[in-house]
Design a protein around this motif. Sequence first.
Motif, PDB file in Angstrom:
ATOM      1  N   THR A 115       0.840  -1.187   0.000  1.00 47.89           N
ATOM      2  CA  THR A 115       0.000   0.000   0.000  1.00 47.89           C
ATOM      3  C   THR A 115       0.877   1.240   0.000  1.00 47.89           C
ATOM      4  OG1 THR A 115      -0.052  -0.018   2.393  1.00 47.89           O
ATOM      5  CG2 THR A 115      -1.846  -1.130   1.276  1.00 47.89           C
ATOM      6  N   ALA A 116       0.298   2.347  -0.424  1.00 48.89           N
ATOM      7  CA  ALA A 116       1.077   3.572  -0.622  1.00 48.89           C
ATOM      8  C   ALA A 116       1.643   4.143   0.661  1.00 48.89           C
ATOM      9  CB  ALA A 116       0.217   4.614  -1.316  1.00 48.89           C
ATOM     10  N   ARG A 117       1.144   3.673   1.808  1.00 50.95           N
ATOM     11  CA  ARG A 117       1.635   4.247   3.057  1.00 50.95           C
ATOM     12  C   ARG A 117       3.079   3.880   3.348  1.00 50.95           C
ATOM     13  NH1 ARG A 117      -1.937   3.168   8.181  1.00 50.95           N
ATOM     14  NH2 ARG A 117      -0.101   3.879   9.319  1.00 50.95           N
ATOM     15  N   PHE A 118       3.484   2.715   2.886  1.00 50.20           N
ATOM     16  CA  PHE A 118       4.783   2.226   3.326  1.00 50.20           C
ATOM     17  C   PHE A 118       5.808   2.113   2.212  1.00 50.20           C
ATOM     18  CE2 PHE A 118       1.455   0.274   5.998  1.00 50.20           C
ATOM     19  CZ  PHE A 118       1.656   1.102   7.098  1.00 50.20           C
ATOM     20  N   THR A 119       5.453   2.546   1.040  1.00 50.42           N
ATOM     21  CA  THR A 119       6.423   2.466  -0.036  1.00 50.42           C
ATOM     22  C   THR A 119       6.118   3.553  -1.051  1.00 50.42           C
ATOM     23  OG1 THR A 119       7.210   1.152  -1.890  1.00 50.42           O
ATOM     24  CG2 THR A 119       4.993   0.697  -1.143  1.00 50.42           C
ATOM     25  N   ALA A 120       7.124   3.970  -1.769  1.00 49.84           N
ATOM     26  CA  ALA A 120       6.901   4.934  -2.833  1.00 49.84           C
ATOM     27  C   ALA A 120       6.444   4.224  -4.104  1.00 49.84           C
ATOM     28  CB  ALA A 120       8.182   5.714  -3.097  1.00 49.84           C
ATOM     29  N   TYR A 121       6.456   2.892  -4.063  1.00 43.76           N
ATOM     30  CA  TYR A 121       6.095   2.121  -5.257  1.00 43.76           C
ATOM     31  C   TYR A 121       4.975   1.139  -4.937  1.00 43.76           C
ATOM     32  CZ  TYR A 121      10.719   3.769  -6.638  1.00 43.76           C
ATOM     33  OH  TYR A 121      11.805   4.534  -6.909  1.00 43.76           O
ATOM     34  N   PRO A 122       3.781   1.610  -4.623  1.00 39.01           N
ATOM     35  CA  PRO A 122       2.710   0.667  -4.288  1.00 39.01           C
ATOM     36  C   PRO A 122       2.300  -0.177  -5.495  1.00 39.01           C
ATOM     37  CG  PRO A 122       1.857   2.893  -4.493  1.00 39.01           C
ATOM     38  CD  PRO A 122       3.330   3.004  -4.618  1.00 39.01           C
ATOM     39  N   HIS A 123       1.931  -1.405  -5.221  1.00 37.38           N
ATOM     40  CA  HIS A 123       1.461  -2.280  -6.306  1.00 37.38           C
ATOM     41  C   HIS A 123       0.619  -3.396  -5.710  1.00 37.38           C
ATOM     42  CE1 HIS A 123       4.381  -5.323  -5.129  1.00 37.38           C
ATOM     43  NE2 HIS A 123       5.301  -4.390  -5.107  1.00 37.38           N
ATOM     44  N   GLY A 124      -0.065  -4.132  -6.578  1.00 38.13           N
ATOM     45  CA  GLY A 124      -0.908  -5.239  -6.131  1.00 38.13           C
ATOM     46  C   GLY A 124      -0.070  -6.483  -5.881  1.00 38.13           C
ATOM     47  N   ASP A 125      -0.722  -7.623  -5.883  1.00 35.33           N
ATOM     48  CA  ASP A 125      -0.026  -8.883  -5.631  1.00 35.33           C
ATOM     49  C   ASP A 125       0.792  -9.276  -6.869  1.00 35.33           C
ATOM     50  OD1 ASP A 125       0.813 -11.368  -5.009  1.00 35.33           O
ATOM     51  OD2 ASP A 125      -1.150 -12.180  -4.480  1.00 35.33           O
ATOM     52  N   TRP A 126       2.076  -9.031  -6.814  1.00 39.37           N
ATOM     53  CA  TRP A 126       2.949  -9.337  -7.958  1.00 39.37           C
ATOM     54  C   TRP A 126       3.808 -10.556  -7.721  1.00 39.37           C
ATOM     55  CZ3 TRP A 126       5.292  -3.996  -9.818  1.00 39.37           C
ATOM     56  CH2 TRP A 126       4.248  -3.245 -10.398  1.00 39.37           C
ATOM     57  N   ARG A 127       3.424 -11.388  -6.761  1.00 36.25           N
ATOM     58  CA  ARG A 127       4.291 -12.531  -6.450  1.00 36.25           C
ATOM     59  C   ARG A 127       4.517 -13.398  -7.681  1.00 36.25           C
ATOM     60  NH1 ARG A 127       1.487 -15.490  -1.850  1.00 36.25           N
ATOM     61  NH2 ARG A 127      -0.269 -14.717  -3.051  1.00 36.25           N
ATOM     62  N   MET A 128       3.470 -13.477  -8.536  1.00 34.71           N
ATOM     63  CA  MET A 128       3.593 -14.341  -9.698  1.00 34.71           C
ATOM     64  C   MET A 128       4.790 -13.963 -10.556  1.00 34.71           C
ATOM     65  SD  MET A 128       0.741 -15.305 -12.440  1.00 34.71           S
ATOM     66  CE  MET A 128       1.424 -14.579 -13.883  1.00 34.71           C
ATOM     67  N   TRP A 129       4.969 -12.650 -10.760  1.00 38.23           N
ATOM     68  CA  TRP A 129       6.073 -12.217 -11.624  1.00 38.23           C
ATOM     69  C   TRP A 129       7.417 -12.538 -11.005  1.00 38.23           C
ATOM     70  CZ3 TRP A 129       3.894 -11.780 -15.937  1.00 38.23           C
ATOM     71  CH2 TRP A 129       2.605 -11.250 -16.037  1.00 38.23           C
ATOM     72  N   TYR A 130       7.503 -12.330  -9.677  1.00 41.39           N
ATOM     73  CA  TYR A 130       8.779 -12.611  -9.010  1.00 41.39           C
ATOM     74  C   TYR A 130       9.086 -14.107  -9.027  1.00 41.39           C
ATOM     75  CZ  TYR A 130       9.304  -7.836  -7.542  1.00 41.39           C
ATOM     76  OH  TYR A 130       9.497  -6.491  -7.555  1.00 41.39           O
ATOM     77  N   PHE A 131       8.049 -14.908  -8.801  1.00 39.66           N
ATOM     78  CA  PHE A 131       8.288 -16.344  -8.821  1.00 39.66           C
ATOM     79  C   PHE A 131       8.605 -16.823 -10.232  1.00 39.66           C
ATOM     80  CE2 PHE A 131       6.655 -16.192  -4.582  1.00 39.66           C
ATOM     81  CZ  PHE A 131       7.275 -17.242  -3.956  1.00 39.66           C
ATOM     82  N   LEU A 132       8.035 -16.153 -11.215  1.00 41.76           N
ATOM     83  CA  LEU A 132       8.355 -16.488 -12.601  1.00 41.76           C
ATOM     84  C   LEU A 132       9.842 -16.247 -12.855  1.00 41.76           C
ATOM     85  CD1 LEU A 132       6.446 -17.560 -14.716  1.00 41.76           C
ATOM     86  CD2 LEU A 132       6.323 -15.275 -15.706  1.00 41.76           C
ATOM     87  N   ALA A 133      10.349 -15.124 -12.319  1.00 45.60           N
ATOM     88  CA  ALA A 133      11.771 -14.828 -12.463  1.00 45.60           C
ATOM     89  C   ALA A 133      12.611 -15.920 -11.806  1.00 45.60           C
ATOM     90  CB  ALA A 133      12.091 -13.468 -11.841  1.00 45.60           C
ATOM     91  N   LEU A 134      12.174 -16.370 -10.633  1.00 53.91           N
ATOM     92  CA  LEU A 134      12.905 -17.438  -9.952  1.00 53.91           C
ATOM     93  C   LEU A 134      12.878 -18.720 -10.776  1.00 53.91           C
ATOM     94  CD1 LEU A 134      12.020 -17.184  -6.166  1.00 53.91           C
ATOM     95  CD2 LEU A 134      13.760 -16.020  -7.490  1.00 53.91           C
TER      96      LEU A 134
END
Lengths: 235, 268, 323
Positions: free
Chosen positions: C262-281
């Motif tokens: 969420t935007a409160r804790f990062t300058a780069y808020p985004h949704g659930d992107w785990r799929m993309w990261y796991f794809l990279a792995l």
Amino acid sequence: MKNLILSTAALALTAGVAMADTVRLGTEGAYPPYNFINDAGEVDGFERELGDELCKRASLTCEWVTNDWDSIITNLQSSNYDAIIAGMSITEEREATMDFTQGYTRPSPSAYAAMSADIDVNKAVVAAQTGTIQSSHVATTGATLVEFTTPDETIAAVNGGEVDAVMADKDFLAPFVAETDLTFVSEVFLGGGIGMAFRESDDELRGKFDAAIASMKADGTLNDLLDKWEIEGKF
Amino acid sequence: MSCIDTIQSYAFRSLGFGERMLPRTDFTLCEHFTLIGSGMIWNVYYGVLAILTGFLFANLLAVAKNSNSRWARKPAEWFIFLFRGSPLFIQFFFGYFLFLSLKGVSPMFNPLTSAALGALIVLFLNTSAYSAEIFYGALRSIPKGDVEAADAYGFTGWFRFRRIMFPTMMRLAWPAYTNEAIFLFHATTLVFFSGFPAWRQKGDALYYANYFADKTFNPFVPYPILAFYFILLTLVIIWIFGVINKRLNKHLPQAAVKKLKIRPNLIR
Amino acid sequence: MLPLFPTWRATLRHPSALETTRKRPAIFAYCSDPSVLDGLPWLSCYLTTGKHMAFYASFGTVLLLLAVTAPTALLFGLGGAMAARARFALLRWFGKGYIAIVRGVPDIAFFLFFVIALDQGIEWLRHKVKCPDWTEPVRQGSEFLVCDIAKMPLSSSPQWVHEVYGFWVAVFTFAIVFGAFAANVLFGAMQAVPRPQLETAEAYGMSPRQTFWRVLMPQMWIYALPGLSNLWMVLIKATPLLFLLGVEDIVYWARDLGASKTARFTAYPHGDWRMWYFLALLVFYLLFTRVSEVVLARITKRLSRGQATLDGESQRKNAGSTT
């Protein structure tokens, strides 16, 4: 199982105190607003600022260490760090094995959040993180408990419709409720506020932090911090 | 509560029978053994079903990989590479993700997101790939003479495979396949640990071991109990596979049997 | 599907987010305020945050761990295999027991308690040596207490010492587990060396020790290689369990980075992107497996030269036909 790496932000304080002991503070780094890893890859959050301020007041040099939630207590007991400051609620069971400082938040409500407000939390399918006071609580209600290993997965599950509701600390859920379609359904008070946990044999260190917390309560700085991080309840 | 009572209330807790509430205070060794043992039901369930179904599919894959036709060979090769080349951990993640998306397509796919079926499918695919590679290796090392003799007798096609090639392939692959079976049973502990959510506190052995470690703040009791159960399970697997191995090698002179056993074959 | 660039990113930014992301390393000058960026520039800033740098560095950690663990595990395996063949019964039982027990337990279960046990074991030994006058019990309830100078590493040591120590504990744990499998493979390989080769050595008057080191040892590798290659592949795929050992590996970071923000804790808020990261792995692991396969095939070829195996024989024939 020390979770090492990260945030070596040792606070070199009060010049002249050469032999300042290094106190290692263990946190999880995955529970905003209390503690999380910021964009720069460092421990950040309410507890980071609180911990740094407490160390300054107690004239201690502190180091931040992150550790998996599952083994966070075991590693305290085997002395891999000296204190837990990880959004840990003070409960009776935990009191039996560790010693807590006074709470630095008011007993904080846990809340159910769901896509629609008209679900019955005692009959619904409710997600919670494994090994939290919330999952223990849901197990005692009539709800169907679904346990996930990380808090993020519980949010993903309720967003994906896999479960009806998620139960977690209200402060953790608040940003999701504010920015997504989730709404709060109801609240329950579990535990007695959040405190720092120490080994039972470490009374001296606990005393120092306890005094520092008391002084922050007295001069109102703790309230400012709570305000800044939008955590409910004031002292 | 006496130990008999504990066993009565928790022996089938992992399946949802008996006492609904897990023990919360004053944990006894008996509770540890009963609940972790109850969780083993799931590990055995996943292991046995995945091996039985995976065995059939693996044979098909091995034959396909050995085929002269590109259309049969390439898909088999890619399937095996994909599942042998990536950690099971990541396969569980994508499996769960895919099943969740399928659920949106049609309610027909609903059961797939449950650990009982979804995780079984992932484990089935995983063990199929590993076993297929073992069987393929064995198929390649069938003595030329065996096949030539079959040809000389006029055996062809399915009959030649069923009667001549398959038994030899099994015989050659068996030691490595035993290892694969052991690994698969061990891999079943990953189901609830990182892949699928646990419903109503019904989980496998590791789930309950984790529960106790979390509640008692002491990892040195539940995990060794878990290890104890798995060593027992491994011994049983080795025994069963040993019996089958004996049957497969019945017709051979004893010296030859020994020679086969020590083949430093493909292990997983 | 997951939106790559959520539209609510800029609008719902919380005022406090700017303060909380104190040290944002601006690799590119325009990254100072990501909320006004979009598309590729945004992505370039996002992918170069300090957290992403830690993620990239963790690939190095994993590779380093593999590079160190493989030879260590091989050493353990060699020890285990030699013990299992020993004439001295006690040593033989120890070797066989080690292989059987460690192979019988799922690696996760082992990792979950063994590291703490190892850490406490080391500290207990140091405690016995360094603080003989200590009278209080080491174990008080569930707490484990040793004197300060027996701590490993000392609690006053800088953070990097703790990190290095944690890394070595992880290496050691992996080596013990995979050493048992390696021991099993090497034990088989030692038995597979053709008898006549050993008999020839004896005929030349070599002692059993000489036979072992000069003939058996060099000759067994070709028989061990298929098993060891597979073990290497398994080892690669066991690295996602590293986070259990307290090493922040690629899976740890992929999980953290991919989770919805969420935007409160990062300058780069985004949704659930785990799929993309796991794809990279996934891509990383597949590539790594492929490269390993190619390299191992070469080593096999090299080791087969002049060996009394089918492969060695065909190499000899081919070499003969070309001359």
